[in-house]
Every structure is written in structure tokens, then in C-alpha cells.
Motif scaffolding. Sequence first.
Motif, PDB file in Angstrom:
ATOM      1  N   ALA A 163       0.830  -1.207   0.000  1.00 49.42           N
ATOM      2  CA  ALA A 163       0.000   0.000   0.000  1.00 49.42           C
ATOM      3  C   ALA A 163       0.864   1.256   0.000  1.00 49.42           C
ATOM      4  CB  ALA A 163      -0.927  -0.004   1.219  1.00 49.42           C
ATOM      5  N   TRP A 164       1.959   1.232   0.749  1.00 54.04           N
ATOM      6  CA  TRP A 164       2.843   2.398   0.787  1.00 54.04           C
ATOM      7  C   TRP A 164       3.459   2.644  -0.580  1.00 54.04           C
ATOM      8  CZ3 TRP A 164       7.764   3.961  -0.159  1.00 54.04           C
ATOM      9  CH2 TRP A 164       8.170   5.174   0.423  1.00 54.04           C
ATOM     10  N   LEU A 165       3.967   1.585  -1.206  1.00 50.90           N
ATOM     11  CA  LEU A 165       4.573   1.727  -2.526  1.00 50.90           C
ATOM     12  C   LEU A 165       3.560   2.220  -3.553  1.00 50.90           C
ATOM     13  CD1 LEU A 165       6.702  -1.557  -2.538  1.00 50.90           C
ATOM     14  CD2 LEU A 165       7.603   0.770  -2.452  1.00 50.90           C
ATOM     15  N   GLU A 166       2.355   1.701  -3.484  1.00 48.91           N
ATOM     16  CA  GLU A 166       1.298   2.115  -4.409  1.00 48.91           C
ATOM     17  C   GLU A 166       1.000   3.605  -4.248  1.00 48.91           C
ATOM     18  OE1 GLU A 166      -1.760   2.327  -7.144  1.00 48.91           O
ATOM     19  OE2 GLU A 166      -0.315   0.694  -6.861  1.00 48.91           O
ATOM     20  N   LYS A 167       0.926   4.065  -3.012  1.00 50.15           N
ATOM     21  CA  LYS A 167       0.645   5.484  -2.763  1.00 50.15           C
ATOM     22  C   LYS A 167       1.767   6.361  -3.317  1.00 50.15           C
ATOM     23  CE  LYS A 167      -0.455   8.869   0.829  1.00 50.15           C
ATOM     24  NZ  LYS A 167       0.504   9.876   0.302  1.00 50.15           N
ATOM     25  N   GLN A 168       3.007   5.925  -3.130  1.00 45.49           N
ATOM     26  CA  GLN A 168       4.130   6.707  -3.633  1.00 45.49           C
ATOM     27  C   GLN A 168       4.088   6.840  -5.153  1.00 45.49           C
ATOM     28  OE1 GLN A 168       6.657   8.354  -1.765  1.00 45.49           O
ATOM     29  NE2 GLN A 168       5.096   7.953  -0.234  1.00 45.49           N
ATOM     30  N   VAL A 169       3.808   5.731  -5.833  1.00 46.24           N
ATOM     31  CA  VAL A 169       3.743   5.774  -7.295  1.00 46.24           C
ATOM     32  C   VAL A 169       2.598   6.661  -7.759  1.00 46.24           C
ATOM     33  CG1 VAL A 169       3.381   4.428  -9.395  1.00 46.24           C
ATOM     34  CG2 VAL A 169       4.841   3.520  -7.608  1.00 46.24           C
ATOM     35  N   THR A 170       1.461   6.534  -7.106  1.00 49.55           N
ATOM     36  CA  THR A 170       0.297   7.354  -7.466  1.00 49.55           C
ATOM     37  C   THR A 170       0.607   8.842  -7.290  1.00 49.55           C
ATOM     38  OG1 THR A 170      -1.216   5.577  -6.829  1.00 49.55           O
ATOM     39  CG2 THR A 170      -2.138   7.796  -6.969  1.00 49.55           C
ATOM     40  N   ASP A 171       1.241   9.196  -6.175  1.00 48.57           N
ATOM     41  CA  ASP A 171       1.601  10.594  -5.926  1.00 48.57           C
ATOM     42  C   ASP A 171       2.613  11.098  -6.960  1.00 48.57           C
ATOM     43  OD1 ASP A 171      -0.069  10.544  -3.753  1.00 48.57           O
ATOM     44  OD2 ASP A 171       1.527  10.446  -2.249  1.00 48.57           O
ATOM     45  N   LEU A 172       3.577  10.251  -7.301  1.00 50.61           N
ATOM     46  CA  LEU A 172       4.571  10.633  -8.305  1.00 50.61           C
ATOM     47  C   LEU A 172       3.922  10.854  -9.669  1.00 50.61           C
ATOM     48  CD1 LEU A 172       7.766   8.447  -7.696  1.00 50.61           C
ATOM     49  CD2 LEU A 172       7.691  10.926  -7.957  1.00 50.61           C
ATOM     50  N   GLU A 173       3.007   9.965 -10.022  1.00 46.06           N
ATOM     51  CA  GLU A 173       2.315  10.102 -11.307  1.00 46.06           C
ATOM     52  C   GLU A 173       1.551  11.414 -11.372  1.00 46.06           C
ATOM     53  OE1 GLU A 173       1.461   5.435 -12.534  1.00 46.06           O
ATOM     54  OE2 GLU A 173       0.130   6.432 -11.112  1.00 46.06           O
ATOM     55  N   ALA A 174       0.882  11.761 -10.279  1.00 41.53           N
ATOM     56  CA  ALA A 174       0.125  13.015 -10.250  1.00 41.53           C
ATOM     57  C   ALA A 174       1.067  14.211 -10.381  1.00 41.53           C
ATOM     58  CB  ALA A 174      -0.678  13.110  -8.949  1.00 41.53           C
ATOM     59  N   TYR A 175       2.198  14.147  -9.694  1.00 46.98           N
ATOM     60  CA  TYR A 175       3.174  15.243  -9.754  1.00 46.98           C
ATOM     61  C   TYR A 175       3.724  15.417 -11.168  1.00 46.98           C
ATOM     62  CZ  TYR A 175       7.590  17.708  -9.141  1.00 46.98           C
ATOM     63  OH  TYR A 175       8.634  18.590  -9.277  1.00 46.98           O
ATOM     64  N   VAL A 176       4.128  14.296 -11.786  1.00 47.61           N
ATOM     65  CA  VAL A 176       4.723  14.374 -13.120  1.00 47.61           C
ATOM     66  C   VAL A 176       3.691  14.825 -14.146  1.00 47.61           C
ATOM     67  CG1 VAL A 176       5.818  13.051 -14.965  1.00 47.61           C
ATOM     68  CG2 VAL A 176       6.530  12.698 -12.607  1.00 47.61           C
ATOM     69  N   ARG A 225      14.216  18.575  -7.916  1.00 47.61           N
ATOM     70  CA  ARG A 225      12.981  18.364  -7.162  1.00 47.61           C
ATOM     71  C   ARG A 225      12.366  17.004  -7.511  1.00 47.61           C
ATOM     72  NH1 ARG A 225       8.981  22.106  -5.136  1.00 47.61           N
ATOM     73  NH2 ARG A 225      10.206  23.785  -6.029  1.00 47.61           N
ATOM     74  N   PHE A 226      12.362  16.674  -8.785  1.00 47.39           N
ATOM     75  CA  PHE A 226      11.820  15.373  -9.189  1.00 47.39           C
ATOM     76  C   PHE A 226      12.677  14.236  -8.634  1.00 47.39           C
ATOM     77  CE2 PHE A 226      12.150  11.825 -12.248  1.00 47.39           C
ATOM     78  CZ  PHE A 226      10.876  11.298 -12.079  1.00 47.39           C
ATOM     79  N   LEU A 227      13.997  14.376  -8.719  1.00 48.00           N
ATOM     80  CA  LEU A 227      14.877  13.334  -8.190  1.00 48.00           C
ATOM     81  C   LEU A 227      14.606  13.100  -6.710  1.00 48.00           C
ATOM     82  CD1 LEU A 227      18.284  14.300  -9.877  1.00 48.00           C
ATOM     83  CD2 LEU A 227      16.506  12.758 -10.707  1.00 48.00           C
ATOM     84  N   ARG A 228      14.410  14.195  -5.994  1.00 48.34           N
ATOM     85  CA  ARG A 228      14.137  14.079  -4.560  1.00 48.34           C
ATOM     86  C   ARG A 228      12.793  13.393  -4.308  1.00 48.34           C
ATOM     87  NH1 ARG A 228      15.135  19.391  -1.915  1.00 48.34           N
ATOM     88  NH2 ARG A 228      17.258  18.583  -1.910  1.00 48.34           N
ATOM     89  N   LYS A 229      11.805  13.706  -5.117  1.00 48.36           N
ATOM     90  CA  LYS A 229      10.491  13.086  -4.936  1.00 48.36           C
ATOM     91  C   LYS A 229      10.520  11.596  -5.278  1.00 48.36           C
ATOM     92  CE  LYS A 229       7.496  17.120  -5.422  1.00 48.36           C
ATOM     93  NZ  LYS A 229       6.730  16.883  -4.178  1.00 48.36           N
ATOM     94  N   PHE A 230      11.373  11.227  -6.221  1.00 44.66           N
ATOM     95  CA  PHE A 230      11.475   9.814  -6.597  1.00 44.66           C
ATOM     96  C   PHE A 230      12.223   9.012  -5.531  1.00 44.66           C
ATOM     97  CE2 PHE A 230      12.722   6.029  -8.827  1.00 44.66           C
ATOM     98  CZ  PHE A 230      11.763   5.853  -9.826  1.00 44.66           C
TER      99      PHE A 230
END
Length: 295
Positions: free
Chosen positions: A173-186, A269-274
Motif C-alpha cells: 500500500a505504501w509503494l502504491e501510494k508513492q507511485v500514485t503521488d509521483l504520477e500526479a506530480y509528473v 525536485r523530481f529526483l528528490r520526490k522519486f
Amino acid sequence: MSTISEETNLDAANQPSADNSDAAAGHRATADDAAGVSPANQHATTDGADGGEIELELQQMEDAANTLEKEGMISDSEAAQKREQVARTRKLFRELSPAERAAIVRRRREIGRELMDRQLSGAAVVAATVRLNHTRLKPLFEQWWPYLNRMSINMQRFGRSTFGAEDQGTVTAWLEKQVTDLEAYVDEQLGVAQDFREKTEQKLREQGDIVFAPTVTKPSLSIEVEAYSRFSMRLLSLLMKFDRVMDNFDFLVWNGIRDQSDVDEETARFLRKFHPIGVRGYMTHLRLMTTVRGR
């Protein structure tokens, strides 16, 4: 444009163990293994791939251990062990020469590249072409994606026996949330960058200015990979999408709308978010490999 600040580069001094065939490599280096679960931001002495950010990397490893302990994903003894490992590695790295640090960074990325060349028996894969125009995204890809890709299938195969059903669900669930947040950001960054570029180009043409349209003719990375899961494909997609964001940055720099340092900060900023998903996914990969090797 909506973003453009902060700083960070990515690559970690770490050595991973990848799958059964990585066992020897995995046991070769305590310093490597401890040192590369994240990028960092101080004493610069590497090959330039991580900006020499070892100290921050180690601090983030320590923070990650604390977070995992708080969330109940690792025991108190495991967290203490990881903190000891950070302290040990910090001491080791302070004693290393720049050439030795650079060698560790290169080795970690080399193992990632080797891992992509190894096919996993019995795995259903989807082939994908990865093209990244921009150099700063290449170390990010090599540092994290091969391990996250392997982690995603090993989580399906051995997640329950490694973590237990409840903790497996927490990690997933944590990994899924991170990917979802990253997708929204990008997605947001790509939309903003494209819109800003279009408006800027129209304005320049109306003013009768020369408009440059730069392109990358030799990409930083162009390879075929085998993805083991939808999770892996989503990570590839967002990396390539941010690469398109950087294409728009190139336009802005060429036409004098943004300074290169502004663009570097935005990319950082993107590198840090990833980074958090890279750290957690890599740590999860290492944990799963203890189960894989025990079979």
C-alpha cells in the motif's frame, strides 16, 4: 512554470544483491550494501552521478529505518541493526578516498545494469523500450529501477513468507501510494511545462523573435527491458514522462526564458520526490532476497 527550486542529484554508493545469481555480489561488500539505499547531499566525492551526496544519503537511510520501525514494518532490533550499519558505513566513507567512493558508485550501477540483462525463469514479462534523452535521469534509472522491477515480482512470489500477510499489505500500500503521488506530480509538471512553452512560443513569434526548437539527437539511454509487473511499467512511464518535461525545459533555456540553474533545481525536485520509493523499494528488495536465497 510552477516549479523550479531545490537541489539534489541521484546515485548512491551501495551494493545490492539482485537475485539468486547475485548472491556472490551481494555478499561482497558490507560498505556498499549499507551505503547505497539513497542519494545524498554533502561531501562530494564520486564520479558525479550523485553529486557527491553521501552524507545526506546515510542520514536518509537512518530516517528510513526510523520510519519503518514506527510503522511496524521492522522490529526494534532490526531498526537498531540498520542504524548501526549507517554509523559503520558513515565511518567507512569518511575514510575512503574519492577514487574508492567513485568505484562503489560505479559498481552499484553496474550491478543494476547486469540485473536487467538476466532473465528470470518462469516470469511473465512485458518488453518495453526505454529512451531517456537527459543525462540526469540515467543514473536515477540505473540506481533504482532494476531493483524495484525485481522487487515487484518477488513481492508477489515471496512477500507473504517474508513479511507476513498484514505487513505485506502495508508495504504494498505504501509503494502504491508513492507511485500514485509521483504520477500526479509528473502529470502536473508536464501539463504546466507544455502550456508555458506553448504560450512562450506564441509570444515570441508575435514579437518577431527567432524561436529555437532544440531536440536531443543522441539520447542518454536507449535500451530494451523486460518489466515484471504493472508497477514496474508505471515507474518506467513516469520516468519517460518527466524526460518530456525536460524537453520543454530545453526549449525554455534555448530561448532565454529560463536559466539552466533554474532547470537543474526543478529536475532536482523530481529526483528528490522519486527518492523515497527508491529507498523503500530497494530495502524491500534486499529483505525479499533473504527469502529467495533461503529456498
